[in-house]
Scaffold this motif. Structure first.
Motif, PDB file in Angstrom:
ATOM      1  N   PRO A  37      29.339  43.413  43.683  1.00  0.00           N
ATOM      2  CA  PRO A  37      29.826  44.768  43.915  1.00  0.00           C
ATOM      3  C   PRO A  37      31.316  44.744  44.282  1.00  0.00           C
ATOM      4  CG  PRO A  37      27.786  44.358  45.136  1.00  0.00           C
ATOM      5  CD  PRO A  37      28.231  43.038  44.569  1.00  0.00           C
ATOM      6  N   PRO A  38      32.081  45.756  43.864  1.00  0.00           N
ATOM      7  CA  PRO A  38      33.502  45.806  44.205  1.00  0.00           C
ATOM      8  C   PRO A  38      33.724  45.667  45.709  1.00  0.00           C
ATOM      9  CG  PRO A  38      32.951  47.553  42.660  1.00  0.00           C
ATOM     10  CD  PRO A  38      31.653  46.909  43.090  1.00  0.00           C
ATOM     11  N   GLY A  39      34.714  44.873  46.080  1.00  0.00           N
ATOM     12  CA  GLY A  39      35.052  44.691  47.487  1.00  0.00           C
ATOM     13  C   GLY A  39      34.222  43.639  48.201  1.00  0.00           C
ATOM     14  N   SER A  40      33.277  42.998  47.471  1.00  0.00           N
ATOM     15  CA  SER A  40      32.462  41.955  48.098  1.00  0.00           C
ATOM     16  C   SER A  40      33.340  40.766  48.462  1.00  0.00           C
ATOM     17  CB  SER A  40      31.372  41.472  47.144  1.00  0.00           C
ATOM     18  OG  SER A  40      30.466  42.492  46.879  1.00  0.00           O
ATOM     19  N   PRO A  41      33.045  40.120  49.580  1.00  0.00           N
ATOM     20  CA  PRO A  41      33.836  38.945  49.947  1.00  0.00           C
ATOM     21  C   PRO A  41      33.541  37.775  49.007  1.00  0.00           C
ATOM     22  CG  PRO A  41      32.021  39.239  51.482  1.00  0.00           C
ATOM     23  CD  PRO A  41      32.015  40.424  50.563  1.00  0.00           C
ATOM     24  N   ILE A  42      34.557  36.985  48.729  1.00  0.00           N
ATOM     25  CA  ILE A  42      34.398  35.773  47.931  1.00  0.00           C
ATOM     26  C   ILE A  42      34.087  34.642  48.912  1.00  0.00           C
ATOM     27  CG2 ILE A  42      35.528  34.172  46.338  1.00  0.00           C
ATOM     28  CD1 ILE A  42      35.042  37.027  45.193  1.00  0.00           C
ATOM     29  N   THR A  43      32.967  33.987  48.707  1.00  0.00           N
ATOM     30  CA  THR A  43      32.543  32.899  49.589  1.00  0.00           C
ATOM     31  C   THR A  43      32.429  31.624  48.755  1.00  0.00           C
ATOM     32  OG1 THR A  43      30.179  33.177  49.184  1.00  0.00           O
ATOM     33  CG2 THR A  43      31.166  34.577  50.899  1.00  0.00           C
TER      34      THR A  43
END
Length: 139
Positions: A37-43
């Motif tokens: 989803p847009p704005g999800s953190p990249i982990t």
């Protein structure tokens, strides 16, 4: 591009300023899982894809292809949890393995061209596997 251009607005602005009018840029690039989803953190667990990006003259993406046949020990480590636990790593830089794109392979629709199939690096060595694509619409 050895970075994530779709996450680098400055890089896209520079491309938009240097691409001549009417240009379509087809390039290799990295990208993160497009289903996030847009704005999800990249982990560290976020899938990274080895992709073809097609950008219009304004550096906006108009088509993509994500590699499906990855190079063992280069783009992914087979039995990653087991082998990494004993100190074996993939040969390329970067943490973790690449993810694979969808199958059957989607055709790319690029203005001015018939539908085309993306092939990245190693995939071109196995052309028989390249023909498992989504159906081509009748003309």
């Amino acid at each position: 591009m050895p970075f994530f251009p779709l996450e680098a607005p400055v890089a896209l602005d520079i491309l938009a300023n240097i691409l001549p009018p009417g240009t379509t840029l087809i390039t290799g690039a990295l990208r993160h899982d497009p289903t996030l989803p847009p704005g999800s953190p990249i982990t560290p667990e976020t899938r990274t894809l080895n992709s073809i990006l097609v950008l219009n003259e304004k550096a906006q993406p108009i088509a993509t292809y994500d590699k499906t046949h990855l190079v063992p020990f280069g783009e992914y480590l087979p039995y990653e949890k087991t082998l990494s636990a004993i100190g074996i790593e993939k040969l390329t830089q970067g943490r973790g393995s690449f993810g694979t794109g969808p199958e059957p392979r989607p055709l790319m629709h690029i203005p001015g061209l018939p539908p085309v199939l993306g092939l990245v690096c190693y995939e071109a060595l196995f052309p028989g596997m390249s023909f498992r694509v989504t159906s081509i619409p009748a003309s």
